[in-house]
Structures are given as structure tokens and as C-alpha cells.
Design a protein around this motif. Structure first.
Motif, PDB file in Angstrom:
ATOM      1  N   UNK A 160      49.409  49.696  40.079  1.00 40.54           N
ATOM      2  CA  UNK A 160      48.852  50.999  39.716  1.00 40.54           C
ATOM      3  C   UNK A 160      47.482  50.808  39.081  1.00 40.54           C
ATOM      4  N   UNK A 161      46.510  51.560  39.569  1.00 44.30           N
ATOM      5  CA  UNK A 161      45.146  51.497  39.057  1.00 44.30           C
ATOM      6  C   UNK A 161      44.869  52.693  38.147  1.00 44.30           C
ATOM      7  N   UNK A 162      43.882  52.594  37.257  1.00 39.16           N
ATOM      8  CA  UNK A 162      43.527  53.741  36.407  1.00 39.16           C
ATOM      9  C   UNK A 162      43.137  54.953  37.250  1.00 39.16           C
ATOM     10  N   UNK A 163      43.423  56.127  36.727  1.00 34.71           N
ATOM     11  CA  UNK A 163      43.157  57.361  37.477  1.00 34.71           C
ATOM     12  C   UNK A 163      41.673  57.520  37.783  1.00 34.71           C
ATOM     13  N   UNK A 164      40.798  57.015  36.892  1.00 37.62           N
ATOM     14  CA  UNK A 164      39.362  57.148  37.120  1.00 37.62           C
ATOM     15  C   UNK A 164      38.939  56.368  38.361  1.00 37.62           C
ATOM     16  N   UNK A 165      39.586  55.248  38.634  1.00 38.00           N
ATOM     17  CA  UNK A 165      39.270  54.453  39.818  1.00 38.00           C
ATOM     18  C   UNK A 165      39.751  55.164  41.075  1.00 38.00           C
ATOM     19  N   UNK A 166      40.983  55.642  41.042  1.00 36.75           N
ATOM     20  CA  UNK A 166      41.554  56.295  42.223  1.00 36.75           C
ATOM     21  C   UNK A 166      40.879  57.628  42.519  1.00 36.75           C
ATOM     22  N   UNK A 167      40.629  58.421  41.483  1.00 43.36           N
ATOM     23  CA  UNK A 167      40.043  59.753  41.686  1.00 43.36           C
ATOM     24  C   UNK A 167      38.627  59.664  42.242  1.00 43.36           C
ATOM     25  N   UNK A 168      37.869  58.676  41.788  1.00 38.18           N
ATOM     26  CA  UNK A 168      36.475  58.529  42.235  1.00 38.18           C
ATOM     27  C   UNK A 168      36.317  57.521  43.373  1.00 38.18           C
ATOM     28  N   UNK A 169      37.440  56.987  43.839  1.00 39.23           N
ATOM     29  CA  UNK A 169      37.442  56.017  44.934  1.00 39.23           C
ATOM     30  C   UNK A 169      36.441  54.890  44.683  1.00 39.23           C
ATOM     31  N   UNK A 170      36.519  54.342  43.478  1.00 36.45           N
ATOM     32  CA  UNK A 170      35.605  53.280  43.084  1.00 36.45           C
ATOM     33  C   UNK A 170      36.025  51.960  43.727  1.00 36.45           C
ATOM     34  N   UNK A 171      35.058  51.228  44.201  1.00 39.44           N
ATOM     35  CA  UNK A 171      35.337  49.912  44.780  1.00 39.44           C
ATOM     36  C   UNK A 171      35.509  48.887  43.670  1.00 39.44           C
ATOM     37  N   UNK A 172      36.410  47.928  43.898  1.00 35.87           N
ATOM     38  CA  UNK A 172      36.617  46.824  42.970  1.00 35.87           C
ATOM     39  C   UNK A 172      35.775  45.649  43.427  1.00 35.87           C
ATOM     40  N   UNK A 173      35.095  44.988  42.486  1.00 33.64           N
ATOM     41  CA  UNK A 173      34.104  43.982  42.872  1.00 33.64           C
ATOM     42  C   UNK A 173      34.329  42.610  42.246  1.00 33.64           C
ATOM     43  N   UNK A 174      35.190  42.513  41.230  1.00 33.39           N
ATOM     44  CA  UNK A 174      35.381  41.215  40.586  1.00 33.39           C
ATOM     45  C   UNK A 174      36.740  41.180  39.907  1.00 33.39           C
ATOM     46  N   UNK A 175      37.233  39.974  39.659  1.00 34.38           N
ATOM     47  CA  UNK A 175      38.516  39.810  38.988  1.00 34.38           C
ATOM     48  C   UNK A 175      38.554  38.502  38.225  1.00 34.38           C
ATOM     49  N   UNK A 176      39.307  38.469  37.139  1.00 34.78           N
ATOM     50  CA  UNK A 176      39.402  37.298  36.273  1.00 34.78           C
ATOM     51  C   UNK A 176      40.871  36.917  36.101  1.00 34.78           C
ATOM     52  N   UNK A 177      41.175  35.610  36.223  1.00 30.48           N
ATOM     53  CA  UNK A 177      42.532  35.103  36.048  1.00 30.48           C
ATOM     54  C   UNK A 177      43.016  35.292  34.622  1.00 30.48           C
ATOM     55  N   UNK A 178      44.348  35.289  34.480  1.00 30.98           N
ATOM     56  CA  UNK A 178      44.957  35.163  33.166  1.00 30.98           C
ATOM     57  C   UNK A 178      45.126  33.684  32.848  1.00 30.98           C
ATOM     58  N   UNK A 179      45.650  33.386  31.673  1.00 28.88           N
ATOM     59  CA  UNK A 179      45.868  32.003  31.268  1.00 28.88           C
ATOM     60  C   UNK A 179      47.142  31.924  30.449  1.00 28.88           C
ATOM     61  N   UNK A 180      47.536  30.711  30.092  1.00 27.88           N
ATOM     62  CA  UNK A 180      48.712  30.548  29.250  1.00 27.88           C
ATOM     63  C   UNK A 180      48.483  31.216  27.900  1.00 27.88           C
TER      64      UNK A 180
END
Length: 519
Positions: A240-260
Motif C-alpha cells: 500500500x502506497x500513501x494516498x498522495x502518491x496514488x491520487x497524483x499518480x506520482x512516479x517512484x524513482x529511488x529506494x533504500x534498503x533496510x538493515x539489521x
């Protein structure tokens, strides 16, 4: 003496007679051609990918989240017979824990139930009734839990993007599944589309809060969304993405891993707004505290503080947000730092300082002077008032490699006061204390991306913090993933170099370690 002469004469006469007999042989033997049978065996998932049979006749079937059937097919060639009516097939099959079964079909099908350890021993024979000659082959196959402690490689080959996996990369018998999804017997068109459209791989070893035994989650991000899966099942579920992303059809451009240390993962949309996931299912927006922000450079979220750090090109300031759950807000560090505005921030990542500095750090920022091209490192941590600030800076000077310098990395618990960078085909180590850069590896091809396998020491395998993966484009246009191990001093461990070939253009990769010492 006379007797010996007589014996030699007799022997000579017999020899001459024998030679004459050979010479006069008309060669009228009755030669009869017989049917010769040659046989090889192929194995494949029914309706899916081929399974390799090694020289000893052994195979591995990856344990799948669905029931799969493995099909063994003999490939026959004969010199005389026009069909196979003269051939008799037999398969003696022994499933672990059960009695042997004799099957007389040409093709053998073996069932492997979902998520179940299964193994078979097989003796195959084919007999030619015309000659009563038989061919025998011993085979075995067993399931293995797939894709844990493996490199996932998102790459495009011949116009088709695939999710490839390198299993057991440290072994001399490492296995590459170029179609990691299909090799599990999976074929859902929706999941295949996710793989085809993905732009980033995002991994967290501890994000699945509902599964304490196997908490790791692999995410595939495209411009339109994020899907989660377990590395060993690859069954996709939309997050599930934030409503602001879905409502405005914003493109996703980057992502960062989690860690221990900081399990949350982070994505960024086209406006530079960040969103984080803490529960493994839902992304929440990182709100601006007072001032709107637009992320220019996104840092890796590593430290025990559970913060994500950024650089905002418009505000010309560093920012940070707490992403350990609950409402997350982006705060700016408004602080005058001499020379900061004359530099360009090119990378942000984990602190390379001592243990205490790393634990209280937001990370570091590597900057390049706009005129002189000299480099400087800014440290972001808590000041004497316990507030986040730029606490110090390290002047580096120019780096070996010139304008081709790119792709920085740090491994804070493995290499203090050092960072690593790429220039063309070469990997360098920079010692911050004296600004000296040392070439430590030449990949003999352009390195486009690099990642350390793990960044935290508390999983019990400290040598893996010194293991580095690199995506390499060769001169002929083919791609490889290189894995090297560095010594404690940061030099190349010569016998550690592994080169995995056969990939298309590598878009992203990650390592699916499980957060235990035993797995």
C-alpha cells in the motif's frame, strides 16, 4: 647342436606358412550390422524451465510455494530402427522413506509438494529387444530451500527483463538461475509483469514483523508501485502506497534498503518526497516538519538511531527524519558550514568513524568542490547539545580517477576512516587520514554499481561486511556480477574473486542474507 638347427628350421617353415595364410585370406567374414542405441536424459519442471543434471546424475529442485512436477525425458537415437517399438523403458524410483516403485513409461513424472522437503533415487534403463543390449543410468533429485544468502540480479537480456539469482556465491559449485522466478515453477502473468517493469530491488532482513523466524522481505519497485515477496518464494503482493502518491499518480524513482539495525525501507517519488515502510506492508509519507523539502541526495538508513538523512539542493541544507514507526517528519539542519555552498554533494551513506561515532551518526556526505574538484567529507551527528549537526569535515583533495569517479561506498564496522569509490573499471580505497587513494581491483570492464553484502556486524558473520558485489559491463556488451572479499586492512583478498557471467544489462542487485549466524 644339429638338433637345435632342426628346431629353428621347423619354426621358420611354420612361420612362413602362417604368413602365407594371412596373405591369401580373402576376407570373406560374415559381418552383420546391428542397431546401436544412444541415450541421454533431460529434466525440467513440467511446463517450465530445465533442471540441470550434473555428471554424477544428481539434480536439485528448488522448493516452491506451489506443487510442481519434474519430468525426466530420455532422448533416444538409433542407427537402424525407425521407431521405438523395440525399446523397453524402466524407471526404478525410490522416494525417501518409501519402497521402490517400478514404472515402465518412457517419460517419468515426479511430484514435489509445495514447501516440502522431498528426495528421490532413480535407476533408469532402456533395453533394445533386437540386441538385448541395455543402457543404465543412476539419478537422484532432492529439494533445496532456494535463494537465501544469494545475490538477486535484476537484468535485461535480449529485450526481456528477468530476476536472476546466484546461489551459494562463495562455493566452487555456485548455481545461477537466470530466470529465478520460472525456476520455482511459477508462471503468474501478474508477477512476471512486476519483474519486467521493476527498476529497483529493495531488501530488508528484518522487515516482516509477523514472521519472527524468517523476517526478511525483498521488494521490487517500479515507477508505478512496490511489491513485496519472500526471497525463497517470489510470490508477489502489492504494498500500500500513501494516498498522495496514488491520487497524483506520482512516479517512484529511488529506494533504500533496510538493515539489521534499522529495518525500515524508504522509497522516493518524482517530487523528491520520501515514504517509509516499518511494518512490511504499508508505506507512509515522511512529512515536512515546517519547510517543504525535495530530496536531492538520499542517504542509506543504517545507524542505530533509525534516522534517514538527505541533502536538499533547493534549501541547500541537510535533513533527517526518524523512521522507527509512528509519524515521521523531515527536519532540516540549518547551520553555517564554511565552504559547503561551494561544493556539490555527490553521495551520502553510513559513517566510517569509530563505534561511538557510528552509533550516534546520521551518516556522512561526500562533496566535490565545484571549481577545484577537491573532495571533502562532512560528518552528520549529534553535537555537544545533543542536536543533529555537521560535527566535522575531512578534507580529501582530488581523487585518483578524475572525472570518471562515481559510485561510493562505506562499510562502517569493517573499515574505519576509509571509503571506497569507482572510476571506470577500477575500485579504489581512500584513506581519509592522509587522503591517499589506492587501486585495489580492476574489473576489466565498466563498473556501474557496487554494494557491500551486509553493513552490520550483529548477524555473526563479520567477514561478509568485507564482501563487495559489482555490476560490470564488458567491452563486448555482456554483463557480469563480480564478488570480491577485502582483508581487514581493506586490500584485495586475491583468492576471493568470483565472476558470474551470462547476464544482460544489470539494473540493480542485492544480497538476500538471513539475519542469523547459522543460515
Amino acid at each position: 647342436m644339429k638338433k637345435n638347427i632342426q628346431i629353428w628350421l621347423l619354426a621358420a617353415l611354420l612361420l612362413m606358412g602362417g604368413l602365407a595364410g594371412c596373405y591369401n585370406d580373402k576376407g570373406n567374414y560374415d559381418y552383420k550390422e546391428i542397431n546401436e542405441v544412444e541415450c541421454s536424459i533431460k529434466a525440467a519442471i513440467k511446463g517450465g524451465n530445465e533442471i540441470v543434471i550434473n555428471e554424477m546424475g544428481s539434480s536439485r529442485c528448488k522448493q516452491s510455494p506451489i506443487d510442481v512436477v519434474v519430468v525426466y525425458t530420455p532422448v533416444i537415437s538409433q542407427t537402424m530402427a525407425q521407431n521405438e517399438e523395440n525399446l523397453v523403458y524402466e524407471w526404478k524410483v525410490t522416494k525417501a522413506g518409501e519402497k521402490a516403485v517400478l514404472i515402465t513409461d518412457k517419460v517419468l513424472e515426479l511430484e514435489f509438494p509445495a514447501n516440502t522437503a522431498t528426495s528421490y533415487s532413480i535407476v533408469f534403463s532402456v533395453t533394445d529387444e533386437l540386441t538385448n543390449v541395455s543402457f543404465y543410468k543412476s539419478l537422484s533429485i532432492s529439494t533445496s530451500q532456494p535463494y537465501i544468502n544469494s545475490w538477486f540480479v535484476l537484468n535485461e537480456k535480449e529485450g526481456v527483463q528477468q530476476l536472476s539469482v546466484i546461489e551459494e556465491p562463495d562455493s566452487v559449485n555456485s548455481i545461477i538461475s537466470f530466470d529465478g522466478y520460472g525456476d520455482l515453477g511459477l508462471s503468474k502473468s501478474e508477477d512476471i509483469k512486476v519483474i519486467r517493469d521493476a527498476t529497483h530491488l529493495i531488501y530488508s532482513p528484518t522487515l516482516d514483523r509477523k514472521n519472527a523466524v524468517n523476517p526478511e522481505i525483498l521488494q521490487l519497485m517500479s515507477k508505478d508501485g512496490v511489491w513485496r515477496t519472500k526471497p525463497n518464494t517470489l510470490s508477489m503482493t502489492a504494498m500500500k502506497l500513501p494516498s498522495v502518491v496514488e491520487a497524483n499518480k506520482l512516479s517512484l524513482v529511488n529506494g533504500i534498503d533496510g538493515s539489521v539495525a534499522c529495518l525500515s525501507t524508504v522509497i522516493m517519488d518524482e517530487r523528491g518526497q520520501m515514504h517509509y515502510c516499518y511494518d512490511g506492508e504499508t508505506y507512509e509519507m515522511i512529512e515536512p516538519y515546517k519547510t517543504p523539502y525535495s530530496t536531492g541526495v538520499l542517504g542509506h538508513n543504517l545507524g542505530e538511531s533509525g534516522q534517514i538523512a538527505i541533502w536538499d539542493n533547493e534549501e541547500m541544507a541537510f535533513g533527517y527524519a526518524d523512521i522507527r514507526g509512528g509519524k515521521a517528519e523531515l527536519n532540516f539542519i540549518y547551520q553555517y558550514v564554511e565552504g559547503l555552498n561551494d561544493t556539490e554533494i555527490v553521495w551520502m551513506g553510513p559513517e566510517y568513524g569509530d563505534g561511538d561515532e557510528s552509533k550516534n551518526s546520521l551518516g556522512i556526505a561526500i562533496a566535490r568542490h565545484k571549481d577545484t574538484q577537491d573532495y571533502v567529507v562532512y560528518h552528520l551527528g549529534r553535537n555537544d547539545d545533543k542536536e543533529y549537526a555537521v560535527t566535522r569535515s575531512d578534507a580529501i583533495g582530488q581523487l585518483v580517477g578524475g572525472n570518471a569517479v562515481s559510485q561510493f561506498a562505506t562499510a562502517p564496522y569493517a573499515f574505519l576512516q576509509q571509503f571506497f569509490y569507482i572510476s571506470g573499471s577500477k575500485l579504489y580505497r581512500c584513506n581519509v587520514s592522509n587522503g591517499e587513494s589506492v587501486e585495489i581491483y580492476d574489473a576489466e570492464g565498466t563498473i556501474s554499481k557496487m554494494k557491500f553484502r551486509i553493513l552490520n556486524e550483529n548477524i555473526g558473520r563479520p567477514h561478509e561486511m568485507r564482501m563487495l558485489g559489482m555490476a560490470v559491463e564488458k567491452e563486448d556488451g555482456t554483463w557480469e556480477l563480480h564478488q570480491i572479499e577485502l582483508t581487514i586492512a581493506g586490500d584485495l583478498k586475491e583468492d576471493s574473486v568470483k565472476k558470474f557471467a551470462g547476464f544482460g544489462a544489470i539494473k540493480d542487485f542485492c544480497f538476500s542474507f538471513r539475519n542469523t549466524a547459522s543460515n
